[in-house]
Design an enzyme around this catalytic site. Structure first.
Site, PDB file in Angstrom:
ATOM      1  N   PRO A  15       0.788  -1.226   0.000  1.00 38.99           N
ATOM      2  CA  PRO A  15       0.000   0.000   0.000  1.00 38.99           C
ATOM      3  C   PRO A  15       0.822   1.280   0.000  1.00 38.99           C
ATOM      4  O   PRO A  15       1.845   1.370   0.678  1.00 38.99           O
ATOM      5  CB  PRO A  15      -0.831  -0.111   1.288  1.00 38.99           C
ATOM      6  CG  PRO A  15      -0.177  -1.166   2.104  1.00 38.99           C
ATOM      7  CD  PRO A  15       0.490  -2.098   1.142  1.00 38.99           C
ATOM      8  N   ASN A  16       0.346   2.225  -0.789  1.00 35.35           N
ATOM      9  CA  ASN A  16       0.886   3.591  -0.875  1.00 35.35           C
ATOM     10  C   ASN A  16       2.196   3.702  -1.651  1.00 35.35           C
ATOM     11  O   ASN A  16       2.686   4.803  -1.869  1.00 35.35           O
ATOM     12  CB  ASN A  16       1.049   4.218   0.523  1.00 35.35           C
ATOM     13  CG  ASN A  16      -0.264   4.264   1.274  1.00 35.35           C
ATOM     14  OD1 ASN A  16      -1.240   4.801   0.757  1.00 35.35           O
ATOM     15  ND2 ASN A  16      -0.325   3.674   2.452  1.00 35.35           N
TER      16      ASN A  16
ATOM     17  N   HIS B   4       4.533  -4.769   8.968  1.00 34.47           N
ATOM     18  CA  HIS B   4       4.492  -4.699  10.425  1.00 34.47           C
ATOM     19  C   HIS B   4       3.240  -5.350  11.025  1.00 34.47           C
ATOM     20  O   HIS B   4       3.082  -5.363  12.237  1.00 34.47           O
ATOM     21  CB  HIS B   4       4.570  -3.233  10.872  1.00 34.47           C
ATOM     22  CG  HIS B   4       5.548  -2.426  10.067  1.00 34.47           C
ATOM     23  ND1 HIS B   4       6.882  -2.748   9.992  1.00 34.47           N
ATOM     24  CD2 HIS B   4       5.390  -1.345   9.253  1.00 34.47           C
ATOM     25  CE1 HIS B   4       7.500  -1.886   9.200  1.00 34.47           C
ATOM     26  NE2 HIS B   4       6.611  -1.023   8.724  1.00 34.47           N
TER      27      HIS B   4
ATOM     28  N   ARG C 158       4.495  11.268  -1.923  1.00 36.88           N
ATOM     29  CA  ARG C 158       4.247  10.783  -0.568  1.00 36.88           C
ATOM     30  C   ARG C 158       5.468  11.052   0.324  1.00 36.88           C
ATOM     31  O   ARG C 158       6.545  10.494   0.080  1.00 36.88           O
ATOM     32  CB  ARG C 158       4.025   9.269  -0.665  1.00 36.88           C
ATOM     33  CG  ARG C 158       3.945   8.586   0.642  1.00 36.88           C
ATOM     34  CD  ARG C 158       4.060   7.080   0.488  1.00 36.88           C
ATOM     35  NE  ARG C 158       3.800   6.480   1.766  1.00 36.88           N
ATOM     36  CZ  ARG C 158       4.163   5.266   2.110  1.00 36.88           C
ATOM     37  NH1 ARG C 158       4.790   4.497   1.258  1.00 36.88           N
ATOM     38  NH2 ARG C 158       3.897   4.814   3.303  1.00 36.88           N
TER      39      ARG C 158
ATOM     40  N   ASN D 287       8.157  -5.555  -1.061  1.00 39.11           N
ATOM     41  CA  ASN D 287       8.059  -4.469  -0.095  1.00 39.11           C
ATOM     42  C   ASN D 287       6.591  -4.434   0.348  1.00 39.11           C
ATOM     43  O   ASN D 287       5.750  -3.839  -0.320  1.00 39.11           O
ATOM     44  CB  ASN D 287       8.456  -3.139  -0.731  1.00 39.11           C
ATOM     45  CG  ASN D 287       8.365  -1.992   0.268  1.00 39.11           C
ATOM     46  OD1 ASN D 287       7.879  -2.171   1.394  1.00 39.11           O
ATOM     47  ND2 ASN D 287       8.808  -0.818  -0.141  1.00 39.11           N
TER      48      ASN D 287
ATOM     49  N   ALA E  63       3.258  -0.985   4.783  1.00 36.59           N
ATOM     50  CA  ALA E  63       2.759  -1.048   6.165  1.00 36.59           C
ATOM     51  C   ALA E  63       2.397  -2.469   6.586  1.00 36.59           C
ATOM     52  O   ALA E  63       2.456  -2.800   7.783  1.00 36.59           O
ATOM     53  CB  ALA E  63       1.552  -0.125   6.322  1.00 36.59           C
TER      54      ALA E  63
ATOM     55  N   GLU F  75      13.257  -9.032   1.061  1.00 41.64           N
ATOM     56  CA  GLU F  75      12.431  -7.950   1.610  1.00 41.64           C
ATOM     57  C   GLU F  75      13.123  -6.616   1.302  1.00 41.64           C
ATOM     58  O   GLU F  75      14.326  -6.484   1.537  1.00 41.64           O
ATOM     59  CB  GLU F  75      12.323  -8.154   3.127  1.00 41.64           C
ATOM     60  CG  GLU F  75      11.623  -7.028   3.864  1.00 41.64           C
ATOM     61  CD  GLU F  75      11.682  -7.229   5.390  1.00 41.64           C
ATOM     62  OE1 GLU F  75      12.485  -8.072   5.864  1.00 41.64           O
ATOM     63  OE2 GLU F  75      10.933  -6.522   6.087  1.00 41.64           O
TER      64      GLU F  75
ATOM     65  N   HIS G  11      12.809  -2.277   1.757  1.00 42.34           N
ATOM     66  CA  HIS G  11      12.174  -1.046   2.232  1.00 42.34           C
ATOM     67  C   HIS G  11      12.937   0.133   1.662  1.00 42.34           C
ATOM     68  O   HIS G  11      14.175   0.153   1.710  1.00 42.34           O
ATOM     69  CB  HIS G  11      12.148  -0.989   3.764  1.00 42.34           C
ATOM     70  CG  HIS G  11      11.371  -2.119   4.334  1.00 42.34           C
ATOM     71  ND1 HIS G  11       9.995  -2.174   4.242  1.00 42.34           N
ATOM     72  CD2 HIS G  11      11.763  -3.263   4.929  1.00 42.34           C
ATOM     73  CE1 HIS G  11       9.583  -3.310   4.775  1.00 42.34           C
ATOM     74  NE2 HIS G  11      10.628  -3.988   5.196  1.00 42.34           N
ATOM     75  N   ILE G  12      12.192   1.083   1.160  1.00 41.07           N
ATOM     76  CA  ILE G  12      12.797   2.268   0.549  1.00 41.07           C
ATOM     77  C   ILE G  12      13.471   3.121   1.624  1.00 41.07           C
ATOM     78  O   ILE G  12      14.593   3.584   1.455  1.00 41.07           O
ATOM     79  CB  ILE G  12      11.706   3.060  -0.206  1.00 41.07           C
ATOM     80  CG1 ILE G  12      11.177   2.200  -1.370  1.00 41.07           C
ATOM     81  CG2 ILE G  12      12.243   4.408  -0.698  1.00 41.07           C
ATOM     82  CD1 ILE G  12       9.851   2.657  -1.935  1.00 41.07           C
TER      83      ILE G  12
ATOM     84  N   ARG H 143      13.323   4.594  12.282  1.00 43.91           N
ATOM     85  CA  ARG H 143      12.002   5.227  12.353  1.00 43.91           C
ATOM     86  C   ARG H 143      11.226   4.761  13.597  1.00 43.91           C
ATOM     87  O   ARG H 143      11.827   4.283  14.549  1.00 43.91           O
ATOM     88  CB  ARG H 143      11.245   4.955  11.045  1.00 43.91           C
ATOM     89  CG  ARG H 143      11.996   5.547   9.828  1.00 43.91           C
ATOM     90  CD  ARG H 143      11.242   5.354   8.542  1.00 43.91           C
ATOM     91  NE  ARG H 143       9.972   6.090   8.571  1.00 43.91           N
ATOM     92  CZ  ARG H 143       8.982   5.886   7.695  1.00 43.91           C
ATOM     93  NH1 ARG H 143       9.138   4.986   6.726  1.00 43.91           N
ATOM     94  NH2 ARG H 143       7.866   6.579   7.778  1.00 43.91           N
TER      95      ARG H 143
ATOM     96  N   TYR I  16      10.675   9.266   1.615  1.00 38.61           N
ATOM     97  CA  TYR I  16      10.696   8.288   0.518  1.00 38.61           C
ATOM     98  C   TYR I  16      11.331   8.813  -0.758  1.00 38.61           C
ATOM     99  O   TYR I  16      11.470   8.064  -1.725  1.00 38.61           O
ATOM    100  CB  TYR I  16       9.269   7.793   0.235  1.00 38.61           C
ATOM    101  CG  TYR I  16       8.655   7.060   1.412  1.00 38.61           C
ATOM    102  CD1 TYR I  16       9.143   5.815   1.793  1.00 38.61           C
ATOM    103  CD2 TYR I  16       7.625   7.626   2.158  1.00 38.61           C
ATOM    104  CE1 TYR I  16       8.610   5.145   2.882  1.00 38.61           C
ATOM    105  CE2 TYR I  16       7.081   6.956   3.251  1.00 38.61           C
ATOM    106  CZ  TYR I  16       7.586   5.714   3.607  1.00 38.61           C
ATOM    107  OH  TYR I  16       7.061   5.053   4.694  1.00 38.61           O
TER     108      TYR I  16
END
Ligand code: DQA
Length: 154
Positions: free
Chosen positions: A13-14, A83, A21, A77, A80, A101, A103-104, A110, A26
């Site tokens: 998502p997103n 998690h 965004r 990826n 959300a 896996e 992640h950008i 974070r 990102y």
């Protein structure tokens, strides 16, 4: 392996909103830039790549299930859902396809709730905080992994 390795790149998502965004986190490159860089990495690695993006957990589970028998390696990826989603983890385990896996952003630096990844213990590799370049790293790594696995006699 008797065919060109087939990889599936899944984004959650997103990720379709990349560029607009939270650019401070990102970056300003768009989802189309991500697709272009994945295509370039696939050409560099000599593999076939299909890209899939969805904002829906069940659609991602469906895509993983459909990869069985058709795909040799997955770059994912889950955004959300990283998690929260046991369903995505279970689908990856069910199909037994090696996956990386991505992640950008650098999730380690974070919020606390981003420190959990259900899929990380089962991933061949996790790439985090490398921007969209992380997908290239994942593709090159999976390609080497598949070539190595294919060369081990049964
Ligand atoms: C993300 C990190 C996640 O925590 C977040 O929910 C995302 C994107 C990343 O690529 O950095 O949507 O997976």
């Amino acid at each position: 392996m008797d065919h060109v390795p087939r990889l599936l790149v899944i984004n959650g998502p997103n990720i379709n909103l990349l560029g607009m965004r939270e650019p401070g986190i990102y970056g300003t490159q768009t989802y189309q830039d991500l697709l272009d860089s994945v295509a370039a990495a696939a050409a560099e690695a000599g593999v076939e790549v299909t890209c899939f993006q969805s904002n829906h957990e069940g659609a991602i589970v469906d895509a993983i299930q459909e990869a069985r028998g058709a795909i040799d390696g997955i770059v994912i990826n889950p955004a959300a859902y990283t998690h929260t989603s046991i369903a995505i983890l279970d689908a990856l385990k069910a199909v037994s396809i090696p996956f990386v896996e991505v992640h950008i952003s650098d999730v380690a630096s974070r919020e606390g709730f981003r420190q959990v990844s259900y899929i990380r213990p089962y991933a061949a590799l996790t790439v985090s905080g490398e921007g969209i370049g992380g997908y290239r790293q994942a593709i090159l790594y999976l390609t080497r992994l598949l070539a190595h696995t294919a060369s081990i006699p049964l």
